[in-house]
Design a protein around this motif. Structure first.
Motif, short mmCIF file in Angstrom:
data_model
loop_
_atom_site.label_atom_id
_atom_site.label_comp_id
_atom_site.label_asym_id
_atom_site.label_seq_id
_atom_site.Cartn_x
_atom_site.Cartn_y
_atom_site.Cartn_z
N MET A 191 28.59 13.95 14.11
CA MET A 191 27.96 14.28 15.38
C MET A 191 27.04 13.13 15.81
O MET A 191 26.25 12.63 15.01
N ALA A 192 27.13 12.73 17.05
CA ALA A 192 26.33 11.62 17.56
C ALA A 192 24.85 11.99 17.60
O ALA A 192 24.48 13.12 17.92
N ALA A 193 24.01 11.01 17.27
CA ALA A 193 22.57 11.23 17.20
C ALA A 193 21.96 11.36 18.59
O ALA A 193 22.35 10.66 19.53
N THR A 194 20.97 12.26 18.70
CA THR A 194 20.18 12.46 19.91
C THR A 194 18.73 12.59 19.51
O THR A 194 18.43 13.14 18.45
N HIS A 195 17.84 12.10 20.36
CA HIS A 195 16.41 12.20 20.06
C HIS A 195 15.64 12.38 21.36
O HIS A 195 15.88 11.67 22.34
N ASP A 196 14.73 13.34 21.37
CA ASP A 196 13.83 13.58 22.50
C ASP A 196 12.43 13.15 22.12
O ASP A 196 12.00 13.40 20.99
N ILE A 197 11.74 12.55 23.07
CA ILE A 197 10.33 12.21 22.86
C ILE A 197 9.56 12.57 24.12
O ILE A 197 10.02 12.32 25.24
N ARG A 198 8.43 13.21 23.92
CA ARG A 198 7.58 13.61 25.05
C ARG A 198 6.54 12.52 25.27
O ARG A 198 5.92 12.06 24.32
N MET A 199 6.37 12.13 26.53
CA MET A 199 5.41 11.09 26.89
C MET A 199 4.64 11.51 28.12
O MET A 199 4.98 12.50 28.77
N LYS A 200 3.62 10.72 28.45
CA LYS A 200 2.80 10.96 29.63
C LYS A 200 2.61 9.63 30.35
O LYS A 200 2.41 8.60 29.71
N VAL A 201 2.66 9.65 31.67
CA VAL A 201 2.56 8.41 32.46
C VAL A 201 1.12 7.90 32.45
O VAL A 201 0.22 8.58 32.94
N PRO A 202 0.90 6.68 31.91
CA PRO A 202 -0.44 6.10 31.98
C PRO A 202 -0.66 5.40 33.32
O PRO A 202 0.29 4.99 33.99
N PHE A 203 -1.91 5.25 33.70
CA PHE A 203 -2.26 4.63 34.97
C PHE A 203 -1.65 3.23 35.10
O PHE A 203 -1.16 2.85 36.17
N HIS A 204 -1.68 2.45 34.02
CA HIS A 204 -1.22 1.06 34.12
C HIS A 204 0.29 0.92 34.31
O HIS A 204 0.79 -0.18 34.53
N ASP A 205 1.04 2.02 34.29
CA ASP A 205 2.48 1.96 34.55
C ASP A 205 2.82 2.17 36.03
O ASP A 205 3.99 2.12 36.40
N LEU A 206 1.82 2.40 36.88
CA LEU A 206 2.07 2.69 38.29
C LEU A 206 2.20 1.42 39.12
O LEU A 206 1.64 0.39 38.80
N ASP A 207 2.94 1.54 40.22
CA ASP A 207 3.02 0.45 41.20
C ASP A 207 2.07 0.78 42.37
O ASP A 207 1.39 1.81 42.35
N PRO A 208 2.00 -0.07 43.40
CA PRO A 208 1.08 0.20 44.51
C PRO A 208 1.36 1.51 45.27
O PRO A 208 0.48 2.02 45.95
N MET A 209 2.56 2.06 45.12
CA MET A 209 2.88 3.34 45.78
C MET A 209 2.47 4.54 44.93
O MET A 209 2.78 5.68 45.27
N GLN A 210 1.82 4.27 43.78
CA GLN A 210 1.34 5.31 42.88
C GLN A 210 2.45 6.10 42.19
O GLN A 210 2.28 7.27 41.86
N VAL A 211 3.59 5.45 41.99
CA VAL A 211 4.67 6.01 41.17
C VAL A 211 4.96 4.99 40.06
O VAL A 211 4.54 3.83 40.14
N VAL A 212 5.67 5.41 39.04
CA VAL A 212 5.98 4.50 37.94
C VAL A 212 6.80 3.33 38.47
O VAL A 212 7.81 3.52 39.16
N TRP A 213 6.34 2.12 38.14
CA TRP A 213 7.07 0.90 38.51
C TRP A 213 8.43 0.92 37.83
O TRP A 213 8.55 1.28 36.65
N HIS A 214 9.48 0.55 38.55
CA HIS A 214 10.85 0.72 38.08
C HIS A 214 11.12 0.08 36.71
O HIS A 214 11.86 0.61 35.90
N GLY A 215 10.52 -1.07 36.41
CA GLY A 215 10.76 -1.74 35.13
C GLY A 215 10.21 -0.99 33.93
O GLY A 215 10.68 -1.18 32.80
N ASN A 216 9.24 -0.12 34.14
CA ASN A 216 8.66 0.61 33.01
C ASN A 216 9.59 1.67 32.44
O ASN A 216 9.41 2.10 31.29
N TYR A 217 10.59 2.07 33.19
CA TYR A 217 11.53 3.05 32.66
C TYR A 217 12.28 2.49 31.45
O TYR A 217 12.58 3.22 30.50
N PHE A 218 12.54 1.18 31.45
CA PHE A 218 13.19 0.57 30.28
C PHE A 218 12.29 0.64 29.06
O PHE A 218 12.77 0.78 27.93
N LYS A 219 10.98 0.54 29.26
CA LYS A 219 10.03 0.70 28.15
C LYS A 219 10.14 2.12 27.59
O LYS A 219 10.16 2.31 26.37
#
Length: 135
Positions: free
Chosen positions: A1-29
Motif C-alpha cells: 500500500m502506498a504511503a500517505t501522511h497528513d500534517i496539520r499546520m498554521k499559516v504564519p504572518f511571514h508567509d503572507l503576500d501584500p494581499m494578505q494571503v499565502v504567497w504562492h511559493g510558500n505552498y512548496f514549503k
C-alpha cells in the motif's frame, strides 16, 4: 500500500503576500514539510542515505493548482501521498481546511535518485526506499 501522511499546520504572518494571503511559493514549503513527515513515518532518512550511500534525491518536476487562498493564522492539513516509487519518487499533495474539508491547493512533485560524486542518474529507486514507500 502506498504511503500517505497528513500534517496539520498554521499559516504564519511571514508567509503572507501584500494581499494578505499565502504567497504562492510558500505552498512548496508546506509540501516539503509533509514530504519529509511522510519519509520519517516510514523510516526513510534521506540525509542519512546521502551520508551512507552517496546518493541524493533531487526534485525534478513540480506542479501546483491554487483553488482557495489560505490566510493568516488559518489551520490547514497538508497530505502527501506516494504515487510511484520504482523509477522515481512521485507524490501528490493536497492542502485542505480541517473544519470544512475544502480543498485549497493540489500539487505534484517528482524526485529521482542521483549517485554522487559523478551525478549519475540512477534508473531505479533503491529497493529499501521503494519498499518503505509501499512499492
Amino acid at each position: 500500500m502506498a504511503a500517505t501522511h497528513d500534517i496539520r499546520m498554521k499559516v504564519p504572518f511571514h508567509d503572507l503576500d501584500p494581499m494578505q494571503v499565502v504567497w504562492h511559493g510558500n505552498y512548496f514549503k508546506y509540501f516539503d514539510v509533509a514530504r519529509f513527515g511522510l519519509f520519517a513515518s516510514v523510516g526513510v532518512d534521506l540525509y542519512a542515505y546521502l551520508t551512507e550511500h552517496q546518493m541524493v534525491f533531487p526534485i525534478t518536476r513540480t506542479s501546483i493548482k491554487h483553488i482557495l487562498p489560505l490566510r493568516f493564522d488559518e489551520s490547514f492539513i497538508c497530505r502527501a501521498t506516494v504515487t510511484e516509487a520504482r523509477y522515481k519518487i512521485a507524490m501528490d499533495f493536497e492542502i485542505r481546511r480541517p473544519e470544512t474539508g475544502e480543498i485549497c491547493t493540489r500539487g505534484k512533485a517528482e524526485q529521482v535518485a542521483v549517485k554522487l560524486p559523478d551525478m549519475a542518474l540512477e534508473f531505479e529507486i533503491p529497493s529499501e526506499i521503494s519498499h518503505a514507500l509501499g512499492f
